[in-house]
Design an enzyme around this catalytic site. Sequence first.
Site, PDB file in Angstrom:
ATOM      1  N   CYS A   1      -5.724  14.821   5.834  1.00 37.84           N
ATOM      2  CA  CYS A   1      -5.707  13.459   6.350  1.00 37.84           C
ATOM      3  C   CYS A   1      -7.056  13.097   6.963  1.00 37.84           C
ATOM      4  O   CYS A   1      -7.668  13.909   7.670  1.00 37.84           O
ATOM      5  CB  CYS A   1      -4.592  13.319   7.395  1.00 37.84           C
ATOM      6  SG  CYS A   1      -4.636  11.773   8.317  1.00 37.84           S
TER       7      CYS A   1
ATOM      8  N   HIS B   1      -7.671   4.262  -4.254  1.00 43.84           N
ATOM      9  CA  HIS B   1      -8.897   4.719  -3.599  1.00 43.84           C
ATOM     10  C   HIS B   1      -9.131   6.201  -3.843  1.00 43.84           C
ATOM     11  O   HIS B   1      -8.206   7.005  -3.896  1.00 43.84           O
ATOM     12  CB  HIS B   1      -8.948   4.366  -2.114  1.00 43.84           C
ATOM     13  CG  HIS B   1      -7.853   4.893  -1.254  1.00 43.84           C
ATOM     14  ND1 HIS B   1      -7.807   6.189  -0.788  1.00 43.84           N
ATOM     15  CD2 HIS B   1      -6.755   4.283  -0.725  1.00 43.84           C
ATOM     16  CE1 HIS B   1      -6.751   6.349  -0.014  1.00 43.84           C
ATOM     17  NE2 HIS B   1      -6.077   5.209   0.024  1.00 43.84           N
TER      18      HIS B   1
ATOM     19  N   GLU C   1     -11.770   9.487  -2.716  1.00 38.90           N
ATOM     20  CA  GLU C   1     -12.580   9.903  -1.575  1.00 38.90           C
ATOM     21  C   GLU C   1     -13.514  11.046  -1.915  1.00 38.90           C
ATOM     22  O   GLU C   1     -13.459  11.610  -3.017  1.00 38.90           O
ATOM     23  CB  GLU C   1     -11.655  10.315  -0.423  1.00 38.90           C
ATOM     24  CG  GLU C   1     -10.803  11.519  -0.738  1.00 38.90           C
ATOM     25  CD  GLU C   1      -9.559  11.603   0.143  1.00 38.90           C
ATOM     26  OE1 GLU C   1      -9.353  12.666   0.741  1.00 38.90           O
ATOM     27  OE2 GLU C   1      -8.804  10.613   0.204  1.00 38.90           O
TER      28      GLU C   1
ATOM     29  N   TYR D   1       0.850  -1.189   0.000  1.00 34.54           N
ATOM     30  CA  TYR D   1       0.000   0.000   0.000  1.00 34.54           C
ATOM     31  C   TYR D   1       0.887   1.241   0.000  1.00 34.54           C
ATOM     32  O   TYR D   1       1.751   1.392   0.881  1.00 34.54           O
ATOM     33  CB  TYR D   1      -0.919   0.036   1.222  1.00 34.54           C
ATOM     34  CG  TYR D   1      -1.694   1.335   1.310  1.00 34.54           C
ATOM     35  CD1 TYR D   1      -2.695   1.625   0.379  1.00 34.54           C
ATOM     36  CD2 TYR D   1      -1.415   2.279   2.289  1.00 34.54           C
ATOM     37  CE1 TYR D   1      -3.390   2.814   0.430  1.00 34.54           C
ATOM     38  CE2 TYR D   1      -2.108   3.477   2.345  1.00 34.54           C
ATOM     39  CZ  TYR D   1      -3.099   3.740   1.414  1.00 34.54           C
ATOM     40  OH  TYR D   1      -3.776   4.932   1.457  1.00 34.54           O
TER      41      TYR D   1
ATOM     42  N   ASP E   1       0.334  15.933   5.594  1.00 36.26           N
ATOM     43  CA  ASP E   1      -0.697  15.478   4.667  1.00 36.26           C
ATOM     44  C   ASP E   1      -1.895  16.422   4.732  1.00 36.26           C
ATOM     45  O   ASP E   1      -2.888  16.155   5.400  1.00 36.26           O
ATOM     46  CB  ASP E   1      -1.114  14.045   5.020  1.00 36.26           C
ATOM     47  CG  ASP E   1      -2.110  13.474   4.033  1.00 36.26           C
ATOM     48  OD1 ASP E   1      -2.252  14.029   2.935  1.00 36.26           O
ATOM     49  OD2 ASP E   1      -2.749  12.452   4.368  1.00 36.26           O
TER      50      ASP E   1
ATOM     51  N   ARG F   1     -13.819   5.574  -0.987  1.00 30.32           N
ATOM     52  CA  ARG F   1     -13.649   5.986   0.411  1.00 30.32           C
ATOM     53  C   ARG F   1     -14.568   7.160   0.723  1.00 30.32           C
ATOM     54  O   ARG F   1     -14.695   8.094  -0.073  1.00 30.32           O
ATOM     55  CB  ARG F   1     -12.195   6.392   0.643  1.00 30.32           C
ATOM     56  CG  ARG F   1     -11.967   7.193   1.917  1.00 30.32           C
ATOM     57  CD  ARG F   1     -10.515   7.547   2.113  1.00 30.32           C
ATOM     58  NE  ARG F   1     -10.358   8.758   2.906  1.00 30.32           N
ATOM     59  CZ  ARG F   1      -9.193   9.250   3.319  1.00 30.32           C
ATOM     60  NH1 ARG F   1      -8.076   8.609   3.036  1.00 30.32           N
ATOM     61  NH2 ARG F   1      -9.136  10.365   4.009  1.00 30.32           N
TER      62      ARG F   1
ATOM     63  N   ASN G   1      -8.796   0.855   7.560  1.00 36.38           N
ATOM     64  CA  ASN G   1      -7.589   1.681   7.568  1.00 36.38           C
ATOM     65  C   ASN G   1      -7.048   1.731   8.989  1.00 36.38           C
ATOM     66  O   ASN G   1      -7.636   2.363   9.865  1.00 36.38           O
ATOM     67  CB  ASN G   1      -7.924   3.089   7.073  1.00 36.38           C
ATOM     68  CG  ASN G   1      -6.698   3.960   6.907  1.00 36.38           C
ATOM     69  OD1 ASN G   1      -5.576   3.470   6.808  1.00 36.38           O
ATOM     70  ND2 ASN G   1      -6.901   5.269   6.866  1.00 36.38           N
TER      71      ASN G   1
ATOM     72  N   ASP H   1      -6.272  10.100  -3.418  1.00 35.57           N
ATOM     73  CA  ASP H   1      -6.939  11.262  -2.814  1.00 35.57           C
ATOM     74  C   ASP H   1      -8.316  11.494  -3.433  1.00 35.57           C
ATOM     75  O   ASP H   1      -9.133  10.601  -3.471  1.00 35.57           O
ATOM     76  CB  ASP H   1      -6.039  12.495  -2.927  1.00 35.57           C
ATOM     77  CG  ASP H   1      -4.777  12.365  -2.108  1.00 35.57           C
ATOM     78  OD1 ASP H   1      -4.860  11.860  -0.975  1.00 35.57           O
ATOM     79  OD2 ASP H   1      -3.693  12.740  -2.588  1.00 35.57           O
TER      80      ASP H   1
ATOM     81  N   GLU I   1     -13.877   5.540   6.129  1.00 35.98           N
ATOM     82  CA  GLU I   1     -12.757   6.118   6.858  1.00 35.98           C
ATOM     83  C   GLU I   1     -13.204   6.578   8.250  1.00 35.98           C
ATOM     84  O   GLU I   1     -14.345   7.006   8.455  1.00 35.98           O
ATOM     85  CB  GLU I   1     -12.184   7.304   6.081  1.00 35.98           C
ATOM     86  CG  GLU I   1     -11.062   8.064   6.786  1.00 35.98           C
ATOM     87  CD  GLU I   1      -9.805   7.249   7.019  1.00 35.98           C
ATOM     88  OE1 GLU I   1      -9.918   6.183   7.668  1.00 35.98           O
ATOM     89  OE2 GLU I   1      -8.730   7.676   6.586  1.00 35.98           O
TER      90      GLU I   1
ATOM     91  N   ASP J   1      -2.932   5.412  -2.828  1.00 34.45           N
ATOM     92  CA  ASP J   1      -3.811   6.524  -2.520  1.00 34.45           C
ATOM     93  C   ASP J   1      -3.915   7.426  -3.752  1.00 34.45           C
ATOM     94  O   ASP J   1      -2.910   7.776  -4.361  1.00 34.45           O
ATOM     95  CB  ASP J   1      -3.212   7.301  -1.338  1.00 34.45           C
ATOM     96  CG  ASP J   1      -4.151   8.331  -0.744  1.00 34.45           C
ATOM     97  OD1 ASP J   1      -5.177   8.639  -1.364  1.00 34.45           O
ATOM     98  OD2 ASP J   1      -3.835   8.844   0.354  1.00 34.45           O
TER      99      ASP J   1
END
Length: 313
Positions: A133, A123, A125, A53, A68, A170, A223, A98, A200, A96
């Site tokens: 974050c 993923h 989101e 990951y 982040d 996500r 996560n 984002d 999340e 990731d």
Amino acid sequence: MGSITTINGASTLTAVQKLRTMLADSDKFIACPGVYDGFTAQIALQEGVDCLYMTGAGTTMSRLGMADMGIATMNDMLANASMIASLDPSIPLIADADTGYGGAIMVGRTVTCYIRAGVAGLHLEDQVVNKRCGHLKGKQLVNVEEYASRIRAAVLARQQSGGDIVIIARTDALQGYGYDEAIKRLRAAISAGADIAFLEGVDTRESAERACADLAPTPCLFNNVPGGVSPDFGVEECKKIGYKLAIFPCLSFEMVYPAVRRAVRQLKEVGKVESQEKDGRRFGPRELFQVCGLDELVEFDNTVGGGGYTNGA
């Protein structure tokens, strides 16, 4: 799915095909250690992991030296993901992505670039583009229609690319908007074509179990962020809860942080760095380089008669 690679006449699954095969295996749980650069990725690969990951937080901190807070661009993330995916193309990398870094067209470009880079899963989101974050407060979200359009854009880009990638949806809605809104968003994402659901900031075992049940048969991802808002579920507990896979994004940089800080303090205070191994052993350049393929590179050079390492290295 991506094309099947043939080695010496034998067919071999691509990384994304391996990931889909593991997802389809009812007895398989996928634990993905978080890596953020080539060195941490190579360490994990040498330990024989099933899947890697690439953490967005780790990428931002290692490449930019910043927190982040939505600072990393698509190009920052793509460059890191491409490098990590190339180290061992047979091992799936989930990365990731984002928010997709813009509107629907930009989401499509991001997905296409990740596919061409050899990334097996990503993923997306529902935060606004200027995200942060998922374990920090004050997150702002786009509306559910825009979120669903991101997933549709990802699915269409995958279709048009001629390749494949596992799309993980996500949502960060749980903390600010509640459980029902979060599940509503994930269901919209699943209807739009997402392969995996990622709630999340899950805060209790009960809500985790409820989400896995409510979203079944879609696989759910946990996560693991120690010190964040979620419980520290290990692999066995994740299995019992009903998760299919878990990412451990902090695994590498959480361990590196105290070790490097301790070594710097030793150098500053006593003028010498002491080994952190119980037996006092230090790691020389050869052993560290071997993690990143020293022996294989020397063998390659010797095989083709390069002449650079006829006497070894």
